[in-house]
Every structure is written in C-alpha cells, then in structure tokens.
Design an enzyme around this catalytic site. Structure first.
Site, PDB file in Angstrom:
ATOM      1  N   SER A  84       4.508 -10.279  -3.187  1.00 41.77           N
ATOM      2  CA  SER A  84       3.190 -10.487  -3.887  1.00 41.77           C
ATOM      3  C   SER A  84       2.859  -9.350  -4.915  1.00 41.77           C
ATOM      4  CB  SER A  84       1.906 -10.806  -3.239  1.00 41.77           C
ATOM      5  OG  SER A  84       1.445  -9.893  -2.451  1.00 41.77           O
TER       6      SER A  84
ATOM      7  N   LYS B 191       1.712  -1.905  -3.013  1.00 44.24           N
ATOM      8  CA  LYS B 191       2.085  -0.811  -2.060  1.00 44.24           C
ATOM      9  C   LYS B 191       3.386  -0.152  -2.096  1.00 44.24           C
ATOM     10  CE  LYS B 191      -1.564  -1.762   0.687  1.00 44.24           C
ATOM     11  NZ  LYS B 191      -2.656  -0.674   0.973  1.00 44.24           N
TER      12      LYS B 191
ATOM     13  N   THR C 217       2.298  -1.640   4.154  1.00 39.87           N
ATOM     14  CA  THR C 217       2.253  -2.802   4.547  1.00 39.87           C
ATOM     15  C   THR C 217       3.877  -3.194   4.863  1.00 39.87           C
ATOM     16  OG1 THR C 217       2.421  -5.157   4.285  1.00 39.87           O
ATOM     17  CG2 THR C 217       2.006  -3.868   2.425  1.00 39.87           C
TER      18      THR C 217
ATOM     19  N   TYR D 272       0.265  -7.960  -4.724  1.00 35.81           N
ATOM     20  CA  TYR D 272      -0.242  -6.973  -3.943  1.00 35.81           C
ATOM     21  C   TYR D 272       0.656  -6.101  -3.027  1.00 35.81           C
ATOM     22  CZ  TYR D 272      -1.673  -5.593   0.861  1.00 35.81           C
ATOM     23  OH  TYR D 272      -2.013  -4.675   1.758  1.00 35.81           O
TER      24      TYR D 272
HETATM   25  N1  LIG Z   1      -6.124  -5.947   7.516  1.00 37.85           N
HETATM   26  C1  LIG Z   1      -4.778  -6.195   7.514  1.00 37.85           C
HETATM   27  O1  LIG Z   1      -4.329  -6.887   8.204  1.00 37.85           O
HETATM   28  C2  LIG Z   1      -3.874  -5.292   6.805  1.00 37.85           C
HETATM   29  C3  LIG Z   1      -2.543  -5.182   7.156  1.00 37.85           C
HETATM   30  C4  LIG Z   1      -1.667  -4.167   6.533  1.00 37.85           C
HETATM   31  C5  LIG Z   1      -2.126  -3.311   5.738  1.00 37.85           C
HETATM   32  N2  LIG Z   1      -3.509  -3.307   5.599  1.00 37.85           N
HETATM   33  C6  LIG Z   1      -4.061  -2.404   4.564  1.00 37.85           C
HETATM   34  O2  LIG Z   1      -5.136  -1.348   5.099  1.00 37.85           O
HETATM   35  C7  LIG Z   1      -6.251  -1.124   4.285  1.00 37.85           C
HETATM   36  C8  LIG Z   1      -7.379  -1.626   4.780  1.00 37.85           C
HETATM   37  O3  LIG Z   1      -7.359  -3.141   4.756  1.00 37.85           O
HETATM   38  P1  LIG Z   1      -8.766  -3.909   5.260  1.00 37.85           P
HETATM   39  O4  LIG Z   1      -8.340  -5.141   5.769  1.00 37.85           O
HETATM   40  O5  LIG Z   1      -9.897  -2.994   5.705  1.00 37.85           O
HETATM   41  O6  LIG Z   1      -9.169  -4.287   3.769  1.00 37.85           O
HETATM   42  P2  LIG Z   1     -10.865  -4.164   3.448  1.00 37.85           P
HETATM   43  O7  LIG Z   1     -10.823  -4.784   1.739  1.00 37.85           O
HETATM   44  O8  LIG Z   1     -11.858  -4.647   4.363  1.00 37.85           O
HETATM   45  O9  LIG Z   1     -11.188  -2.825   3.083  1.00 37.85           O
HETATM   46  C9  LIG Z   1     -10.732  -1.728   1.987  1.00 37.85           C
HETATM   47  C10 LIG Z   1     -12.016  -1.105   1.598  1.00 37.85           C
HETATM   48  O10 LIG Z   1     -11.670  -0.332   0.393  1.00 37.85           O
HETATM   49  C11 LIG Z   1     -12.772  -0.452  -0.670  1.00 37.85           C
HETATM   50  N3  LIG Z   1     -11.886  -0.062  -2.114  1.00 37.85           N
HETATM   51  C12 LIG Z   1     -10.937  -0.975  -2.399  1.00 37.85           C
HETATM   52  N4  LIG Z   1     -10.625  -0.069  -3.432  1.00 37.85           N
HETATM   53  C13 LIG Z   1     -11.281   0.953  -3.785  1.00 37.85           C
HETATM   54  C14 LIG Z   1     -11.400   2.043  -4.738  1.00 37.85           C
HETATM   55  N5  LIG Z   1     -10.735   1.969  -5.712  1.00 37.85           N
HETATM   56  N6  LIG Z   1     -12.367   3.098  -4.336  1.00 37.85           N
HETATM   57  C15 LIG Z   1     -13.075   3.096  -3.233  1.00 37.85           C
HETATM   58  N7  LIG Z   1     -12.898   2.331  -2.304  1.00 37.85           N
HETATM   59  C16 LIG Z   1     -12.089   1.040  -2.681  1.00 37.85           C
HETATM   60  C17 LIG Z   1     -13.198  -1.917  -0.376  1.00 37.85           C
HETATM   61  O11 LIG Z   1     -14.723  -1.822  -0.910  1.00 37.85           O
HETATM   62  C18 LIG Z   1     -13.185  -2.016   0.875  1.00 37.85           C
HETATM   63  O12 LIG Z   1     -14.236  -1.457   1.786  1.00 37.85           O
HETATM   64  C19 LIG Z   1      -5.815  -1.938   2.830  1.00 37.85           C
HETATM   65  O13 LIG Z   1      -4.953  -0.867   2.172  1.00 37.85           O
HETATM   66  C20 LIG Z   1      -4.685  -3.022   3.187  1.00 37.85           C
HETATM   67  O14 LIG Z   1      -4.035  -3.458   2.210  1.00 37.85           O
HETATM   68  C21 LIG Z   1      -4.372  -4.232   6.010  1.00 37.85           C
END
Ligand SMILES: NC(=O)c1ccc[n+]([C@@H]2O[C@H](COP(=O)([O-])OP(=O)(O)OC[C@H]3O[C@@H](n4cnc5c(N)ncnc54)[C@H](O)[C@@H]3O)[C@@H](O)[C@H]2O)c1
Length: 392
Positions: A179, A185, A144, A181
């Site tokens: 944070s 990362k 991120t 979180y």
């Molecule tokens: N959505 C955003 O705006 C955004 C921005 C920057 C970075 N990210 C990163 O992108 C990634 C995806 O984001 P998202 O919004 O789709 O999140 P999300 O929570 O919708 O998807 C993450 C998925 O991973 C699964 N998961 C979590 N821990 C797990 C584990 N230990 N083993 C197996 N599965 C696991 C969850 O059940 C979920 O389905 C994340 O790493 C997030 O930090 C997202």
C-alpha cells in the site's frame, strides 16, 4: 541512558515507554496527536477511552516515582525536532511516529499524500536533526514486514546475496509493498540506509509483523495506564476485529479466501525486541535490518482460532468471506527469515488459547461500546470511487 520515544502516545509507543522506564532508562516522549485527529476524521475510537498523554504520565509518575519528559510537536516541523534533539541529547531514538494505517493511505489522494509526507519527511527531518545534534545516537525505527510483499522466495532480513553474470554482492532485498503506507516505510528504509552509509549514523530498521495484544505488565499497574485497542477497519488488525465481532455476535469478516499469510507478534515481544535492539546497538555507519515477528498464520487460520476459543467459552460465531478490499495475492509462498532477534535472546510468546481468551474477556467488558459498523471495510484498493459493495 536517555531514550527518546517518538510517537509515545500511540498503541506501541506508550507501553514501550513504560517498559523502558521501568528498566531504569530516562524516557522522553514526542507526539503530535495526529492519530487522535485521524480517529476523529474517520469516526472511529479506541474500544476503551484513554486519558490525555499528559495525565497518563502523571499517573505513571505517581505509581512508580519515575518521570517521563514530554514534547508535543510534529517531526514534519524540522525546527521542532532540531530543538528537541539539541535539548534532550538522546542516546537512543525509538521511532514509532508515523501514520500506520494501510487502508487510510489507500482512501484517496490526500490521505496517500498525507501518509507519505508525514512519514517520509518526518523521518528525513529526524535524520538531519540526528546528523546535527546527536550523530552518535542509535536510531531504532519501526518499519514493517509489508515492505517486502509476498515474493516467491524466502524473505531475508533486509539484504540478499545476489549472483549476477559471474559476480556477487550483498544488496537490499527487493521490495513489493502492499500500500502507499507500506511504500512510505520503503522510502524511509532507503533514506535511513543512505544516511548511515553517507553520514555514518547508526540504525536498526525493525521490519515488524502485525502486533496483537491489549496490555502489558506496566499498563496493568493502573486502569488509567492502558494503551489503545482498535477493532475498526482503519486501525484495527485482523485478530482484534475478529475478537470484537465474536463478542458482538456478528460474523467474522475474512477478506477473500483468507489464505493470505502474515507474520504476527505479541505486544510483549515487540517491547522485548526493542530492548534487545537498544542493548545491542548497531555500529556507526551500519543500517541493520531485523524481521520482527514470531510466527505466521493465514487470516482464515486466525479467524478459526478465535472461533474455536470462543466455542470453548460458550460463545459461538461464524466466518463470512467478503470481497477482498485489498489487491494482494491470496495464494502465495511465505517464508520470511527471522533469526537475528532470536540470536540476540528473544524468547517468543506465541499466540495461545489463553491469550485469545484473555482478549475475548477484556473486549467483552466493553461490549456495549463496540460499533460493529466500523469493522466492515469501506476503503478499496481499486478505483471504485473507494466504495465497496460488500458481496460474498
Ligand atoms: N501496530 C502494528 O501492528 C504495527 C505493525 C508494524 C509496524 N508498525 C509501526 O509501528 C509504529 C507504531 O504503530 P502504532 O500501531 O503504535 O501506531 P499509532 O498510530 O498508535 O502510534 C503512532 C503515534 O505517532 C504519532 N505521530 C504520527 N505522526 C507523527 C509526527 N509526524 N510527529 C509526531 N508524532 C506523530 C501519532 O499521533 C501516534 O500517537 C508505526 O510506525 C507503525 O507503522 C505497527
């Protein structure tokens, strides 16, 4: 080419799996459904209900004739991820599988410990599994932009040339995450960089901005293929929350002055960036870092855009500045470099009136399902028993 999508049940992982499947790649998904568990814990649900992953995959197979493999389990279980990599032998691993909410990670000790152990140990298990079973695979990892914080200098793409006492080196860019979180990362980034340097793995760490958007060409193919849309204070990002508030006729709650600047990216561009990273892989031993966003806006600027588009549609709204639950700079310099993905061919879709209008229309269709109580923040970064009295 076999691509393993970790976190393929999530907001980004599901549409990315479909996008890559349509491109002809052989797709496998891993997920442990922990996001769905946190939703239950926190009493929040996506705006539109989703079919279970297994059912969505069947709908996809029926619509396109393309299969997607699924393995249910957690990256924190090393035996599970070892067995999965040994069986699948992926060429590329796209890693979304982490706890993604900054507020959740700041709720208390157990949520912070869960977030860091899930994210950091999960990724560490994955690195060891790659070393043993697919050392040549390319890891494309979602990090991120929030890893960097808001330093008073330009944010480079992962590395910065530093001159010190007459000597010069290219070093990892200093991090000041927002944070626990975001800290997870940073820890991941360090572990990945180390595994590339020491074991010769190959990785692309995508320092992504805040993603917005509800659907993609593939999720629109059938109503049962949609991805999750969150508007609550735990998982919903600012633009999503503002659209939901406008539609419900409640004020758009801006944290503090709203002058905080953040990089954002359209869901469609997220998938484009991942495809570009996959098709232009890192070399063995290389840990590449790309800043994955297309434009930056202030939070207040985003709220004003939503208000203005709403007004043109005959929906009037107002902004309410509430006490900022986060500890962050509100007036700051912000200029992250983001040229590497553009050099690889990224063609950005910028936030337009049409896109916001589409979001407002889509959210309006499910207006009755919105629980506005879940939009106001209840988790604070400071030690006030994590409870906020929201004051102007
Ligand atoms: N959505 C955003 O705006 C955004 C921005 C920057 C970075 N990210 C990163 O992108 C990634 C995806 O984001 P998202 O919004 O789709 O999140 P999300 O929570 O919708 O998807 C993450 C998925 O991973 C699964 N998961 C979590 N821990 C797990 C584990 N230990 N083993 C197996 N599965 C696991 C969850 O059940 C979920 O389905 C994340 O790493 C997030 O930090 C997202």
């Amino acid at each position: 080419m076999k691509i393993l999508v970790l976190g393929g049940d999530g907001y980004l992982g599901w549409p990315t799996s479909l996008f890559l499947s349509v491109k002809g790649y052989e797709i496998y998904i891993i997920d442990d459904f922990s996001k769905r568990k946190i939703e239950l814990e926190e009493g929040v649900i996506p705006l539109e209900s989703l079919l279970p992953l297994q059912e969505r995959i069947k709908v996809w197979e029926k619509s396109t004739g393309r299969a997607i493999g699924i393995h249910v389990g957690s990256l924190t279980n090393h035996r599970f991820i070892y067995a999965a990599l040994e069986e699948i032998q992926p060429d590329v691993i796209v890693h979304f599988a982490e706890q993604p909410s900054a507020p959740y990670s700041m709720k208390g000790r157990s949520q912070a410990v869960y977030t860091q152990s899930n994210n950091v140990i999960g990724t560490l298990n994955l690195l060891f599994a790659m070393r043993s079973y697919c050392p040549n695979a390319h890891l494309v990892k979602l990090g991120t932009l929030g890893e960097y914080g808001t330093p008073n200098i330009d944010i480079e793409e992962g590395y910065i040339k530093i001159q010190h006492k007459g000597r010069e080196d290219l070093l990892p860019f200093p991090k000041q995450p927002f944070s626990f979180y975001h800290l997870s990362k940073v820890h991941d980034s360090n572990n990945i960089m180390f595994a590339c340097r020491v074991w010769g793995l190959r990785a692309t760490d995508l320092n992504q901005g805040v993603v917005y958007g509800i659907d993609t060409a593939e999720t629109r193919m059938d109503p049962d293929l949609k991805t999750s849309f969150h508007y609550d204070s735990i998982f919903g990002t600012a633009l999503n929350r503002f659209v939901a508030q406008l539609v419900c006729g409640v004020p758009l709650t801006v944290y503090g002055s709203g002058r905080q600047e953040r990089g954002i990216i359209n869901l469609i561009d997220t998938m484009q960036c991942i495809q570009l990273a996959i098709e232009n892989p890192a070399s063995r031993g290389e840990c590449r870092i790309f800043n994955q966003f297309t434009e930056s806006h202030s939070i207040l600027g985003l709220a004003k855009k939503v208000l203005s588009v709403g007004k043109n549609m005959g929906i009037n709204g107002t902004v309410e500045h509430i006490r900022n639950p986060r500890v962050e700079q509100e007036d700051h310099y912000y200029n992250p470099v983001h040229t590497k993905l553009v050099e690889l061919g990224l063609e950005p879709h910028f936030l337009s009136e049409k896109i916001i209008e589409g979001m407002i229309n889509r959210v309006t269709n499910s207006r009755e399902a919105i629980n506005t109580e879940t939009i106001r923040p209840k988790i604070a970064w400071t030690m006030e028993k994590n409870r906020l009295t929201i004051a102007r």
